[in-house]
Write an enzyme that holds these catalytic residues in place. Structure first.
Site, PDB file in Angstrom:
ATOM      1  N   GLY A 292     -10.600  -1.190 -12.938  1.00 47.12           N
ATOM      2  CA  GLY A 292     -11.707  -1.127 -12.003  1.00 47.12           C
ATOM      3  C   GLY A 292     -11.956  -2.447 -11.308  1.00 47.12           C
ATOM      4  N   ASN A 293     -11.376  -3.529 -11.851  1.00 46.70           N
ATOM      5  CA  ASN A 293     -11.482  -4.832 -11.203  1.00 46.70           C
ATOM      6  C   ASN A 293     -10.455  -4.997 -10.081  1.00 46.70           C
ATOM      7  OD1 ASN A 293     -12.666  -5.952 -14.121  1.00 46.70           O
ATOM      8  ND2 ASN A 293     -13.460  -7.008 -12.328  1.00 46.70           N
ATOM      9  N   SER A 294      -9.515  -4.076  -9.949  1.00 48.67           N
ATOM     10  CA  SER A 294      -8.474  -4.214  -8.935  1.00 48.67           C
ATOM     11  C   SER A 294      -9.091  -4.377  -7.559  1.00 48.67           C
ATOM     12  CB  SER A 294      -7.576  -2.977  -8.923  1.00 48.67           C
ATOM     13  OG  SER A 294      -6.445  -3.175  -9.697  1.00 48.67           O
TER      14      SER A 294
ATOM     15  N   ASP B 132       0.542  -5.781  -2.877  1.00 46.28           N
ATOM     16  CA  ASP B 132      -0.461  -4.845  -3.385  1.00 46.28           C
ATOM     17  C   ASP B 132      -1.829  -5.096  -2.740  1.00 46.28           C
ATOM     18  OD1 ASP B 132      -1.416  -2.706  -4.804  1.00 46.28           O
ATOM     19  OD2 ASP B 132      -1.865  -3.842  -6.604  1.00 46.28           O
TER      20      ASP B 132
ATOM     21  N   ILE C  12      20.185 -12.887  -5.070  1.00 44.52           N
ATOM     22  CA  ILE C  12      20.328 -14.141  -5.807  1.00 44.52           C
ATOM     23  C   ILE C  12      19.961 -13.939  -7.267  1.00 44.52           C
ATOM     24  CG2 ILE C  12      19.937 -15.640  -3.821  1.00 44.52           C
ATOM     25  CD1 ILE C  12      17.038 -15.907  -4.710  1.00 44.52           C
TER      26      ILE C  12
ATOM     27  N   HIS D  76      -2.902  -0.205  -4.298  1.00 44.23           N
ATOM     28  CA  HIS D  76      -2.811   0.932  -5.222  1.00 44.23           C
ATOM     29  C   HIS D  76      -4.161   1.624  -5.440  1.00 44.23           C
ATOM     30  CE1 HIS D  76      -3.794  -2.234  -8.312  1.00 44.23           C
ATOM     31  NE2 HIS D  76      -4.509  -1.239  -8.805  1.00 44.23           N
TER      32      HIS D  76
ATOM     33  N   GLY E  11      19.231 -11.587   3.719  1.00 48.36           N
ATOM     34  CA  GLY E  11      20.283 -10.627   3.383  1.00 48.36           C
ATOM     35  C   GLY E  11      21.184 -11.081   2.259  1.00 48.36           C
TER      36      GLY E  11
END
Length: 515
Positions: free
Chosen positions: A243-245, A172, A304, A142, A301
């Site tokens: 900002g730590n992402s 991510d 659950i 992101h 497929g």
């Protein structure tokens, strides 16, 4: 708090040692009579000296660790247009409409955009770290997803244009690359499976665009499911902020055991609950991104769900300790369908691993090699069996079989539910997908047990006690016949999503509202 304001109470800093000594002194004063009595009896117990002797040694400085790893941690600046930023915000707003209260507080924390103006570029700031001396950098998807121009800023403040090698939205994670004439400092992966709750960790990143920042804390929990794809996360309490992402989480050996990805926060700032992608998950994802630019995952497929006590009771399982994953639906022509799995099956184990929680299964399936034989331990009609499925690659859009819509309207009532066959008008009114078959709920009595369970008009009853619901009269008869049992297992489909529910009908008597 305004930027730059100090949190100063006017009192000097208090060390852990002085705190313990002060507590010991207070304890000594409180026990003065007991001490006097002990000394009178000829026993001298110096409690203060004992506490001082047992005071733990202060924690070692993290400076040697930080000095080793910091050169490989970078800041990421992604220039994105205001239109792209608006689309991202709109998508986030739309996804929030169906999220849980937990999801609504789970914030991404990379942006420092300000208020974008139409046609202008704005910056998204994040973090990353070099994993290869040739310039490969791991960060969050992101951070760079909408970036038209991405720049990696190294610790010596040199700026390097970066290109995206591959991105993966389910974890991510993203892999980017910069070019350099020199061999770059890089960080080695650690084994996140060896991490334990209570272990010390250090998080490095670029919070609020201030520059490289180090925080420390412990691992608060392992195997956290935060509804972000099929993977579990590491929960840490090291303060991390926007900002730590994409920044790394280190163990005390200087190895990366996680990548900072999300925080749980009512305000957007750190409250001591952060989540990191485990390094063992990241390693395989990054390797695939480097090799082919995308990630291929295993797929069975099936849809659950977890097993509630009511559902467990109706399936003959222990309602006090329900385990396993309940199959709610099976995609036609999928590996699961070819293997013979059916809605209502309870998957107890996969590849020799017990399925203790429902999210255990997707993680094992996603990690399975394509084309591998996948053994499942299944409970069906009170009997256990082994089912073998061949793992396939997860499609972008899972295949679904189309069914012919029902024709005219037939109606019936049972247990406070008004039931109807599914006509084209009902499909349009309640947004019932064309592939969903069963009996539609059109009205619910105020005192109906189904209403208290959360069943709504527009829901489709697909089966009653694992028998297909084919028509309103047949379904109403099945509900009335099953009512004396006390609990009825219903398979409900709501706008394309199937889920089993345990309907408790003991001691109820419902009437239908007037039409």
């Amino acid at each position: 708090m305004p930027f730059g304001q100090h949190l100063d109470t006017g009192a000097p800093p208090v060390s852990l040692r002085s705190t313990l000594i002060g507590a010991a002194a207070a304890l000594t004063l409180a026990l003065m009579p007991a001490l006097a009595s002990a000394q009178t009896n000829g026993t001298d117990k110096n409690i203060t000296a004992q506490v001082q002797k047992e005071t733990p040694v202060a924690l070692p400085s993290l400076n040697p660790l930080v000095q080793r790893v910091l050169p490989a941690v970078v800041n990421i600046s992604a220039q994105i247009t205001s239109e792209a930023a608006a689309q991202t915000d709109q998508s986030a707003d739309e996804s929030d409409q169906s999220s849980t209260p937990f999801d609504e507080l789970l914030k991404r924390f990379f942006e420092n955009r300000g208020t974008p103006q139409t046609g202008r570029e704005v910056a998204a700031l994040g973090s990353g770290f070099i994993v290869d001396p040739t310039g490969y950098i791991v960060t969050n998807n992101h951070v760079v997803a909408n970036g038209a121009k991405i720049t990696a800023i190294l610790q010596d403040n040199s700026r390097h244009p970066a290109k995206v090698i591959g991105r993966d939205d389910k974890t991510d994670l993203a892999l980017i690359k910069i070019d350099s004439n020199d061999k770059l400092p890089f960080i080695g992966w650690g084994d996140s499976d060896q991490s334990k709750v209570g272990d010390w960790v250090a998080a490095v990143g670029n919070p609020f665009g201030l520059g490289g920042t180090v925080t420390a804390g412990i691992i608060s929990a392992l195997g956290r499911n935060i509804n972000e794809g099929p993977y579990d996360f590491i929960q840490i309490d090291a303060p991390i902020n926007r900002g730590n992402s994409g920044g790394p989480t280190f163990n005390l050996s200087g190895e990366v055991i996680g990548i900072n990805t999300a925080i749980y926060s009512p305000s957007g700032g750190s409250v001591g609950i952060g989540f990191a992608v485990p390094s063992n998950t990241a390693k395989s994802v990054v390797a695939q991104l480097k090799e082919k630019g995308h990630v291929t995952r295993g797929w069975l497929g099936i849809a659950i769900q977890s097993i509630s006590p009511n559902i467990a009771k109706s399936l003959g399982l222990d309602p006090e300790k329900p385990t396993g994953a309940l199959v709610a639906s099976v995609t036609p022509e999928s590996p699961a369908a070819k293997a013979g799995l059916k809605p209502g099956d309870v998957i107890l184990g996969a590849q020799g691993h017990p399925i203790k929680a429902v999210h255990d299964l997707p993680r094992l399936v996603a990690a399975a090699p394509i084309g591998q034989k996948f053994e499942l331990t299944v409970r069906r009609s009170s009997k256990e069996m082994t089912v073998s499925a061949m793992i396939a690659a997860m499609p972008e859009t899972p295949q679904q079989a189309a069914a012919t819509p029902s024709g005219g309207r037939e109606e019936a009532t049972a247990l406070g539910l008004q039931l109807s066959s599914i006509s084209p008008e009902l499909r349009r009114q309640f947004k019932i997908p064309k592939e969903v078959e069963g009996v539609a709920v059109t009205k619910i009595a105020s005192d109906s047990p189904a209403g208290s369970l959360g069943i709504e008009p527009g829901d489709v009853i697909v089966s009653v006690d694992q028998r297909p619901a084919t028509a309103p009269q047949q379904t109403a008869a099945a509900l009335k016949q099953a009512a004396p049992q006390g609990t009825i297992l219903l398979l409900i489909n709501r706008r394309g999503n199937s889920q089993f529910v345990g309907l408790s009908v003991s001691g109820t008597g419902s009437s239908m509202p007037p039409r």
